[in-house]
Design a protein around this motif. Structure first.
Motif, PDB file in Angstrom:
ATOM      1  N   GLU A   9       1.109  -0.880  -0.121  1.00 32.88           N
ATOM      2  CA  GLU A   9       0.009  -0.217  -0.066  1.00 32.88           C
ATOM      3  C   GLU A   9       0.764   1.533  -0.106  1.00 32.88           C
ATOM      4  N   GLU A  10       0.573   2.251  -0.503  1.00 36.05           N
ATOM      5  CA  GLU A  10       1.299   3.309  -1.035  1.00 36.05           C
ATOM      6  C   GLU A  10       0.790   4.109   0.206  1.00 36.05           C
ATOM      7  N   GLN A  11       1.857   4.558   1.017  1.00 39.56           N
ATOM      8  CA  GLN A  11       1.929   5.561   2.001  1.00 39.56           C
ATOM      9  C   GLN A  11       1.818   7.201   1.579  1.00 39.56           C
ATOM     10  N   LEU A  13       2.600  11.203   2.638  1.00 41.47           N
ATOM     11  CA  LEU A  13       3.113  11.916   3.987  1.00 41.47           C
ATOM     12  C   LEU A  13       3.086  13.207   3.851  1.00 41.47           C
ATOM     13  N   GLN A  22       3.691  16.725  -0.474  1.00 37.73           N
ATOM     14  CA  GLN A  22       3.465  15.416   0.120  1.00 37.73           C
ATOM     15  C   GLN A  22       4.221  14.218   0.039  1.00 37.73           C
ATOM     16  N   LYS A  24       5.428  10.384  -1.295  1.00 31.60           N
ATOM     17  CA  LYS A  24       5.275   9.085  -1.760  1.00 31.60           C
ATOM     18  C   LYS A  24       5.450   8.368  -1.417  1.00 31.60           C
ATOM     19  N   ARG A  26       6.361   3.792  -0.864  1.00 31.02           N
ATOM     20  CA  ARG A  26       5.946   2.032  -0.573  1.00 31.02           C
ATOM     21  C   ARG A  26       7.181   1.840   0.739  1.00 31.02           C
TER      22      ARG A  26
END
Length: 112
Positions: A9-11, A13, A22, A24, A26
Motif C-alpha cells: 500500500e502506498e503511504q 505523508l 506530499q 509518497k 511504499r
C-alpha cells in the motif's frame, strides 16, 4: 528475499520532515533496515533533517531532484546516487515540472 513494492500500500505523508506538499512511498522495514520506493510531485520536498543514528542512500530512478547536503546544493539526476552519512544533514526537493521517483535505503534504523 524479494521485496515487491507493487504489492504494498502506498503511504502519503504530508509535509514529511517539515517539507512541502506530499511524500509518497511504499516501504519495507525490519529491525536492520528501511527500504523505500518513493516519489515527489513538482514542488514537493522532504525537509532538512539530520541522520543522528543512521545513514541514507538515495538512488534517483526518474527525473532530477535537488539535494541540500550539509548546506551544499547537489543536483541528483536519474541514474545517480546521493549518500548522507551518519551525523550529516540533507533534504530532497523536486524543482522540476515532472514527478521524480527514487529508492531510499536507511540501514541501521533498528525499527520497524
Amino acid at each position: 528475499m524479494i521485496i515487491n513494492f507493487d504489492a504494498m500500500e502506498e503511504q502519503v505523508l504530508p509535509n514529511f520532515k517539515g517539507g512541502e506538499k506530499q511524500f509518497k512511498t511504499r516501504m519495507y522495514a525490519d529491525e536492520a533496515c528501511k527500504i523505500m520506493r518513493a516519489s515527489l510531485e513538482p514542488g514537493a520536498s522532504i525537509g532538512l533533517h539530520t541522520h543522528e543514528t543512521d545513514s541514507e542512500i538515495v538512488f534517483m530512478l526518474q527525473g532530477t531532484g535537488v539535494v541540500i547536503s550539509d548546506g551544499e546544493r547537489e543536483v541528483l539526476p536519474a541514474g545517480s546516487c546521493h549518500y548522507c552519512p551518519n551525523g550529516h544533514s540533507h533534504s530532497l526537493r523536486n524543482e522540476s515540472d515532472e514527478v521524480i521517483a527514487f529508492y531510499a535505503v536507511v540501514p541501521g534504523t533498528g525499527q520497524k
